[in-house]
Scaffold this motif. Sequence first.
Motif, PDB file in Angstrom:
ATOM      1  N   GLU A 120      52.073  -2.833  33.445  1.00  0.00           N
ATOM      2  CA  GLU A 120      52.092  -3.479  32.122  1.00  0.00           C
ATOM      3  C   GLU A 120      51.791  -4.961  32.255  1.00  0.00           C
ATOM      4  O   GLU A 120      50.959  -5.519  31.539  1.00  0.00           O
ATOM      5  N   THR A 181      51.487   0.849  26.551  1.00  0.00           N
ATOM      6  CA  THR A 181      52.083   0.576  25.244  1.00  0.00           C
ATOM      7  C   THR A 181      52.592   1.857  24.596  1.00  0.00           C
ATOM      8  O   THR A 181      52.866   1.879  23.394  1.00  0.00           O
ATOM      9  N   ARG A 182      52.679   2.890  25.396  1.00  0.00           N
ATOM     10  CA  ARG A 182      53.232   4.166  24.945  1.00  0.00           C
ATOM     11  C   ARG A 182      52.464   4.804  23.803  1.00  0.00           C
ATOM     12  O   ARG A 182      53.029   5.548  23.000  1.00  0.00           O
ATOM     13  N   ARG A 183      51.189   4.541  23.719  1.00  0.00           N
ATOM     14  CA  ARG A 183      50.385   5.223  22.722  1.00  0.00           C
ATOM     15  C   ARG A 183      49.700   6.436  23.330  1.00  0.00           C
ATOM     16  O   ARG A 183      49.027   7.184  22.639  1.00  0.00           O
TER      17      ARG A 183
ATOM     18  N   ASP B 130      51.911  -5.247  22.322  1.00  0.00           N
ATOM     19  CA  ASP B 130      52.799  -4.430  23.126  1.00  0.00           C
ATOM     20  C   ASP B 130      53.254  -3.216  22.314  1.00  0.00           C
ATOM     21  O   ASP B 130      52.766  -2.969  21.210  1.00  0.00           O
ATOM     22  N   ALA B 131      54.190  -2.459  22.880  1.00  0.00           N
ATOM     23  CA  ALA B 131      54.580  -1.198  22.259  1.00  0.00           C
ATOM     24  C   ALA B 131      55.067  -1.380  20.823  1.00  0.00           C
ATOM     25  O   ALA B 131      54.865  -0.506  19.981  1.00  0.00           O
ATOM     26  N   GLY B 134      52.636  -0.699  18.191  1.00  0.00           N
ATOM     27  CA  GLY B 134      51.915   0.553  18.404  1.00  0.00           C
ATOM     28  C   GLY B 134      51.304   1.126  17.142  1.00  0.00           C
ATOM     29  O   GLY B 134      50.149   1.551  17.149  1.00  0.00           O
TER      30      GLY B 134
END
Lengths: 202, 202
Positions: A120, A181-183, B130-131, B134
């Motif tokens: 990250e 980014t957890r997408r 960042d997340a 999202g």
Amino acid sequence: MSPSKSRTDALMAGEELSSAAQRERRKRIVDATIALASKGGFDAVQMRAVADRADVALGTLYRYFPSKVHLLVSSLAVELERAQEKMDRTTVPGDSAYERVLFVLGRITRGLQRNPHLTEAMTRAFTFADASAGAEVDRVAWLMESMFTRAMSDEEPTDEQKAIARVIGDVWLSNLVAWVTRRATATDVANRLELTVRLLLK
Amino acid sequence: MSPSKSRTDALMAGEELSSAAQRERRKRIVDATIALASKGGFDAVQMRAVADRADVALGTLYRYFPSKVHLLVSSLAVELERAQEKMDRTTVPGDSAYERVLFVLGRITRGLQRNPHLTEAMTRAFTFADASAGAEVDRVAWLMESMFTRAMSDEEPTDEQKAIARVIGDVWLSNLVAWVTRRATATDVANRLELTVRLLLK
DNA sequence: GAAGTTTATAGAACGTGTTCTAATTCGGGC
DNA sequence: GCCCGAATTAGAACACGTTCTATAAACTTC
């Protein structure tokens, strides 16, 4: 501007560091950066914390790396070089460029995913870099590109192969960012890379 | 966390803004953002400056957009929607998906290159997100993807077409970033996009 | 080995994103 | 009209990247 500009540039490139003490300092700084990034990602890489951990004054840190982005992108280059060296000691399996590129991609990707915070920190620094870090960014882009061209063939790469390597690099980075980014999940990333490489090389 | 979280999300999405006054405020904020970004890029979009120009208190700005990145990515979505609407009123020329995608790409790219500072501000915000941003990032990614799938065919896109659109989007963004950071010229960008689309669609 | 120059140090200071506080205004129900 | 909770305001306060200053240590060169 500053009279020591060209000097500073040399320090940044990590070459021609006059003394052993300076090489040591630079290494301590990069190590501290990687340690902090591994623990808490981009936000945890705070310049005061890096300086503390590397046992160096804040001003010194800035003499070696003119910004947080330079610092992180340079550390990314160091990491990629390590990965490349490791790859050089491996025989890449696969009969086609398609298979070999996928192997390399999968391996590095899994390596990065083993350390999400570090990944990250580095991907965000890389993509946030502005023109002033152009040299460092180019170096990383070149490292990535040559990783893939090497997997494609032993010969000097053609222009077309270079172009393909660049596209793969772009897609790879963008998927890493999406993962970070957890997408996207790790599976998404693997699938998309597989598909991309298939479209380009099959 | 905060009790008004869901409320805030609604504000961010720009929907269900209770009063006309609130819709006005939101529009003034986005307009101020675009104006400042157009003039001086990412660094010129300073939260205090945006608040001033939009005639809104700093706290209000943060109630509508929880961070500078959210603000810029949301503004990017607004801009892409405008571009899409404009594109909808155009008949895209070309007999093949290849030609039509290249047309769309070229047109939007030139549009962005006409306003380099705005483009710099938005691409940097987008890639730095960042997340927590999202949702906004996904929205923009979706807008980009559907721009290209629409150019490829009038029908509902197949999975393969969606995948191709995503790859094009990744390469497009990465080239915009390279252009914005002066690591690539407008010609480089055009050539690389042409090559990428050719590899994928020809 | 002394003088002069470059590099390193500690820490203050500054700018901008973000958060917090106290006071004020707005809008809806009585 | 009046009350209430939510929204808005002005501005202080805080965090972290970056710059600056003054001093000390480490080197070069003679």
